[in-house]
Scaffold this active site. Structure first.
Site, short mmCIF file in Angstrom:
data_model
loop_
_atom_site.label_atom_id
_atom_site.label_comp_id
_atom_site.label_asym_id
_atom_site.label_seq_id
_atom_site.Cartn_x
_atom_site.Cartn_y
_atom_site.Cartn_z
N GLU A 172 67.36 40.44 10.50
CA GLU A 172 67.56 40.57 9.06
C GLU A 172 66.27 40.38 8.26
OE1 GLU A 172 70.69 37.88 7.90
OE2 GLU A 172 72.15 38.80 9.21
N GLU A 359 76.07 40.65 14.48
CA GLU A 359 76.74 39.55 13.77
C GLU A 359 77.86 40.13 12.92
OE1 GLU A 359 74.35 36.97 11.27
OE2 GLU A 359 72.78 36.86 12.81
#
Ligand code: IFM
Length: 455
Positions: A172, A359
Site C-alpha cells: 500500500e 488483504e
C-alpha cells in the site's frame, strides 16, 4: 447464527489459496531486541497525540517470541499460506550497511517454520516500518532511499528467496505516501504536497530497483507489489461530483497504477502537479515499469466523494456516509459489490498480471463472553466479499488466492489497539489468543475447499 444459515461463499478454483495476513510492526513487538533499531513508527507512536491512547508497537502481539505457536494456530486454521512482512530495521538496523544476523535469523526461523507446517510464505518487504536513520537522511523524499531499499531487497532475496512462495516490494504505497506525507496521520506525519509527490515517486523507483535486484538474485521468485486501490464513486448525480470522482481515481489510484503498469503518470495529474514531481522523474519511468508475476489488491471499503473546488488538486472531499448504511466499528462502509466493481474496472483499464487479494477484512470490536467471541458481522462481511470475488473469478479474472486481514487483532496504526481486525482475539494483558467465531468459520471454509468442495 444457526447451522443452516452459515454462509458458504464460492465456488473457488481448485488451486485457489486461502491465507491470513499480518505485518511486522503491527504484531512483532520486541522493538529493541536482538539489534533492532527504531523505525519511523517507533518515533511516530511516541509523539504525543499521534496514536490513540499513546499506544506503541513495543510489545504488540509479542509475535517475535510467540511465532511458533502463532504458526501452529495458522496451521490449525487449515490455511494454505501466511502473508507477513519483514521489518527492515530488524535486518539492516541503520537502513544501509551491515546486516543484523540475529534479526535475519528471526525471519529464517519464521520461513522455515511456515514450510515445516506446509504453509506457503508470502513475504512483503515494506509494510511502513522505515528505519529511522533513513528517515533522518530524508526518508522517501530522497532518491537515496530507493537505492537503499533495493539493497535491502537484494539481501532478503539472497538469504530467504529460495524458500519464499512470493515476495512483494511494497504494501500500500498509497498509505505510506498519502497518509504519511499529505494527511499527516501516519508516520512520518508530514502534510506537504511536494513531499507527497516525492515520496510517491521514490517509492515507485524503490519498487523498480528492488524488482531488478530480486530478479538478479533469484529469477524464479514470484515478485509483485501490493496496492490498496480505491473504488471511487461520486456521492451525487451532479456532473461536478462525477468529475470529482474521476479526479479521485486519477490521484488516488492512477498515479500508483499507471507508472507501474503503463510506464507513465496520468495526463491530468501531470497537467496539475507534474511540475512538482522530483526533477528528471521521466528518466526513472523505464526502471519503475517492470514486468511482475503478480499484484496484490487490498480492499476494504469504497471512497465516495464530493467536489471541493476550494482545495488543492484533486479538489475532492470524502462524502459523509448516509444514515442506515452498514459500517464497521472503524466507520468504514460495507459494500461488497464495490469490491467486484473495482476488480472489473481495473482489468478493463490495465494489462495486469494475476492477482492475489492480499488483504480484505473488517474491524468489529466484539469482546469474549464466557470465552466465546461471537463476531457474526465479520462472518457476514467476509462471506459477502468472498462471494463477490467468486463471481469475478467465474467471469474470467485470474485471482489466485485470498488473504484475510488479519490473523489476529493487532496495532491498528493511528488507532492503536482499540480497533480489532483479527480472526483471532488477542488479550493484550496476557497475550492469550482466542479464535473468534469468524476464525472458526474461515477455517471451515478453507478446510472444505482443501477437501475438494470447490465446485
Ligand atoms: O491494518 C491495516 C494494514 O496494515 C494495511 N491495510 C489496511 C489494514 C486495516 O486498516
Amino acid at each position: 447464527m444457526n447451522k443452516s444459515s452459515v454462509p458458504h461463499p464460492g465456488p473457488f478454483p481448485e488451486d485457489f489459496l486461502f491465507g491470513v495476513a499480518t505485518a511486522s510492526y503491527q504484531i512483532e513487538g520486541a522493538h529493541n531486541s536482538d539489534g533492532r533499531k527504531p523505525s519511523i513508527w517507533d518515533t511516530f507512536s511516541r509523539t504525543p497525540g499521534k496514536v490513540h491512547n499513546g499506544d506503541t508497537g513495543d510489545i504488540a502481539c509479542d509475535h517475535y517470541h510467540l511465532w511458533e505457536s502463532d504458526l501452529d494456530l495458522i496451521k490449525s486454521m487449515h490455511m494454505d499460506a501466511y502473508r507477513f512482512s519483514i521489518a527492515w530495521p530488524r535486518v539492516i538496523p541503520d537502513g544501509t550497511g551491515s546486516l543484523n544476523s540475529k534479526g535475519l535469523a528471526f525471519y529464517d526461523r519464521l520461513v522455515d517454520g511456515c514450510l515445516e507446517r506446509g504453509l506457503k510464505p508470502f513475504a512483503t518487504l515494506y509494510h511502513w516500518d522505515l528505519p529511522m536513520s533513513i528517515q533522518d537522511r530524508g526518508g522517501w523524499t530522497h532518491a537515496s532511499t530507493a537505492l537503499a531499499f533495493a539493497e535491502y531487497a537484494q539481501q532478503i532475496t539472497r538469504h530467504l528467496g529460495d524458500r519464499l512462495a512470493s515476495i512483494s516490494t511494497f504494501n500500500e504505497p498509497w498509505c505510506s505516501s498519502i497518509l504519511g506525507y499529505l494527511f499527516g496521520i501516519h508516520a512520518p506525519g508530514e502534510t506537504s504536497m511536494d513531499a507527497t509527490l516525492a515520496s510517491v515517486h521514490y517509492q515507485h523507483l524503490g519498487h523498480g530497483l528492488a524488482v531488478q535486484a530480486i530478479r538478479a538474485e533469484n529469477a524464479q521468485l514470484d515478485t509483485g507489489i501490493v496496492l490498496n486501490v480505491h473504488s471511487v464513486y461520486p456521492a451525487t448525480n451532479n456532473t461536478e461530483d462525477a468529475d470529482a470522482a474521476a479526479r479521485g481515481h486519477d490521484f488516488h489510484n492512477q498515479i500508483f497504477l499507471d507508472p507501474l503498469f503503463k510506464g507513465h503518470y496520468p495526463e491530468e495529474f501531470l497537467n496539475e502537479l507534474g511540475d512538482r514531481l522530483p526533477a528528471s522523474w521521466q528518466d526513472d519511468l523505464p526502471t519503475i515499469h517492470q514486468p511482475l508475476d503478480f499484484w496484490g489488491l487490498n480492499y476494504y471499503t469504497p471512497m465516495r466523494v464530493l467536489a471541493d473546488p476550494a482545495s488543492e488538486y484533486p479538489a475532492i472531499t470524502r462524502a459523509p456516509i448516509p444514515d442506515n448504511t452498514p459500517v464497521t466499528d472503524i466507520g468504514w462502509e460495507v459494500a461488497a459489490e464495490t469490491f467486484s466493481d473495482i476488480l472489473i474496472k481495473l482489468y478493463d483499464e490495465y494489462d495486469l498480471p494475476p492477482c492475489y487479494i492480499t488483504e480484505n477484512g473488517a474491524c468489529y470490536n466484539d469482546e469474549p463472553v464466557d470465552g466465546v467471541i461471537t463476531d457474526s458481522r465479520r462472518i457476514e462481511y467476509f462471506a459477502a466479499h468472498l462471494d463477490a470475488l467468486a463471481r469475478v473469478i467465474d467471469n474470467g479474472l485470474e485471482i489466485k488466492g485470498y488473504f484475510a486481514w488479519s490473523l489476529m487483532d493487532n496495532f491498528e496504526w493511528a488507532e492503536g489497539y482499540r480497533m480489532r481486525f483479527g480472526l483471532v482475539h488477542v488479550d493484550y494483558n496476557t497475550q492469550v489468543r482466542t479464535i473468534k467465531d469468524s476464525g472458526h468459520w474461515y477455517s471451515g471454509l478453507a478446510l472444505s475447499h482443501s477437501e475438494g468442495h470447490h465446485q
